[in-house]
Design a protein around this motif. Structure first.
Motif, PDB file in Angstrom:
ATOM      1  N   ARG A 156     -37.894  19.725 -35.010  1.00 43.20           N
ATOM      2  CA  ARG A 156     -37.911  18.864 -33.822  1.00 43.20           C
ATOM      3  C   ARG A 156     -36.496  18.653 -33.298  1.00 43.20           C
ATOM      4  NH1 ARG A 156     -42.065  15.636 -32.562  1.00 43.20           N
ATOM      5  NH2 ARG A 156     -43.930  15.750 -33.815  1.00 43.20           N
ATOM      6  N   SER A 157     -35.582  18.447 -34.215  1.00 45.25           N
ATOM      7  CA  SER A 157     -34.187  18.240 -33.822  1.00 45.25           C
ATOM      8  C   SER A 157     -33.642  19.476 -33.108  1.00 45.25           C
ATOM      9  CB  SER A 157     -33.351  17.923 -35.064  1.00 45.25           C
ATOM     10  OG  SER A 157     -32.000  17.830 -34.734  1.00 45.25           O
ATOM     11  N   ILE A 161     -37.007  17.727 -29.402  1.00 40.36           N
ATOM     12  CA  ILE A 161     -38.167  16.870 -29.127  1.00 40.36           C
ATOM     13  C   ILE A 161     -38.137  15.663 -30.049  1.00 40.36           C
ATOM     14  CG2 ILE A 161     -39.678  18.608 -28.112  1.00 40.36           C
ATOM     15  CD1 ILE A 161     -41.036  18.977 -30.780  1.00 40.36           C
ATOM     16  N   ASP A 162     -38.384  14.521 -29.465  1.00 38.71           N
ATOM     17  CA  ASP A 162     -38.376  13.257 -30.188  1.00 38.71           C
ATOM     18  C   ASP A 162     -39.583  13.176 -31.118  1.00 38.71           C
ATOM     19  OD1 ASP A 162     -39.440  10.147 -30.013  1.00 38.71           O
ATOM     20  OD2 ASP A 162     -37.261  10.324 -30.220  1.00 38.71           O
ATOM     21  N   GLU A 163     -39.392  12.509 -32.231  1.00 28.83           N
ATOM     22  CA  GLU A 163     -40.442  12.355 -33.235  1.00 28.83           C
ATOM     23  C   GLU A 163     -41.693  11.713 -32.645  1.00 28.83           C
ATOM     24  OE1 GLU A 163     -41.057   9.669 -37.235  1.00 28.83           O
ATOM     25  OE2 GLU A 163     -39.083  10.482 -36.814  1.00 28.83           O
ATOM     26  N   HIS A 164     -41.510  10.823 -31.683  1.00 25.57           N
ATOM     27  CA  HIS A 164     -42.641  10.102 -31.107  1.00 25.57           C
ATOM     28  C   HIS A 164     -43.102  10.701 -29.781  1.00 25.57           C
ATOM     29  CE1 HIS A 164     -41.996   7.147 -34.213  1.00 25.57           C
ATOM     30  NE2 HIS A 164     -40.725   7.096 -33.879  1.00 25.57           N
ATOM     31  N   GLU A 165     -42.390  11.734 -29.331  1.00 25.54           N
ATOM     32  CA  GLU A 165     -42.686  12.331 -28.022  1.00 25.54           C
ATOM     33  C   GLU A 165     -44.030  13.037 -28.011  1.00 25.54           C
ATOM     34  OE1 GLU A 165     -40.737  15.694 -25.105  1.00 25.54           O
ATOM     35  OE2 GLU A 165     -39.440  14.636 -26.489  1.00 25.54           O
ATOM     36  N   THR A 166     -44.269  13.862 -28.993  1.00 27.68           N
ATOM     37  CA  THR A 166     -45.512  14.623 -29.027  1.00 27.68           C
ATOM     38  C   THR A 166     -45.747  15.169 -30.431  1.00 27.68           C
ATOM     39  OG1 THR A 166     -46.753  16.420 -27.992  1.00 27.68           O
ATOM     40  CG2 THR A 166     -44.435  16.823 -28.340  1.00 27.68           C
ATOM     41  N   ASN A 167     -46.983  15.493 -30.686  1.00 27.14           N
ATOM     42  CA  ASN A 167     -47.363  16.165 -31.916  1.00 27.14           C
ATOM     43  C   ASN A 167     -46.784  17.570 -31.883  1.00 27.14           C
ATOM     44  OD1 ASN A 167     -49.324  18.177 -33.143  1.00 27.14           O
ATOM     45  ND2 ASN A 167     -50.070  16.268 -34.039  1.00 27.14           N
ATOM     46  N   TYR A 171     -47.268  20.565 -29.103  1.00 25.37           N
ATOM     47  CA  TYR A 171     -46.072  21.080 -28.423  1.00 25.37           C
ATOM     48  C   TYR A 171     -45.984  22.602 -28.549  1.00 25.37           C
ATOM     49  CZ  TYR A 171     -41.148  21.887 -27.342  1.00 25.37           C
ATOM     50  OH  TYR A 171     -39.981  22.370 -26.800  1.00 25.37           O
TER      51      TYR A 171
END
Length: 179
Positions: A156-157, A161-167, A171
């Motif tokens: 994710r990093s 993409i943010d941890e809470h942005e999407t599964n 994604y």
């Protein structure tokens, strides 16, 4: 009277479940038929590396066996296919590499995008499990990793993409369709 009513409800539920299962199977077979055609088209390309061509050939053979087993609806063929499939996925490293190579051939922009974001081959293999439709828990179980969430966090990093942005599975599947 209540027992008969409950029995009828159970039967209706079982019927509905069977209908959903059949519809799901039809959808999966349709997707596999599409993938089979795409892989056949890809295997004709002369500029593919030998390892990618080999993976495509194996996948096409696997899909053809699946279709034959379902068309014939013979338990012996289905059981033989299931055993062959179990063997294919039992060697996790080999399966994950072949899965990545199949995506590299069928969705080169998807793999290129992941590589451009600095993902390692291992991380791309990991994401390709999501791309075939597995969920996070399924990926973790298949890979037998307790630190599955740590890998997901590192990826994710890199992808921003943010941890809470999407599964991450959603994604990846959207990314696959977009690219």
């Amino acid at each position: 009277n209540d027992a008969l009513l409950r029995h009828n409800e159970v039967l209706e539920l079982e019927k509905h479940t069977a209908e959903l299962t059949a519809e799901n199977m039809r959808l999966r077979i349709s997707q596999l038929e599409t993938e089979n055609e795409q892989l056949k088209d890809l295997s004709d390309k002369e500029d593919l590396p030998d390892d990618v061509r080999k993976v495509i050939k194996e996948r096409v053979e696997m899909l053809n066996r699946l279709f034959a087993a379902r068309i014939l609806d013979k338990d012996t063929i289905v059981n033989a296919y299931d055993e062959w499939l179990r063997q294919e996925i039992s060697d996790k490293e080999r399966f994950m590499n072949s899965n990545r190579l199949a995506f590299k051939a069928s969705h080169p922009m998807f793999i290129k995008y992941l590589e451009e974001h600095g993902l390692t081959e291992y991380e791309i293999n990991y994401l390709c499990l999501y791309a075939i439709g597995l969920k996070g828990k399924d990926v973790g179980n298949y890979m037998q990793l307790r630190r599955h969430y740590n890998i997901s966090s590192e990826i994710r990093s890199k992808l921003g993409i943010d941890e809470h942005e999407t599964n991450i599975g959603i994604y990846i599947r959207k990314l696959l369709k977009r690219l």
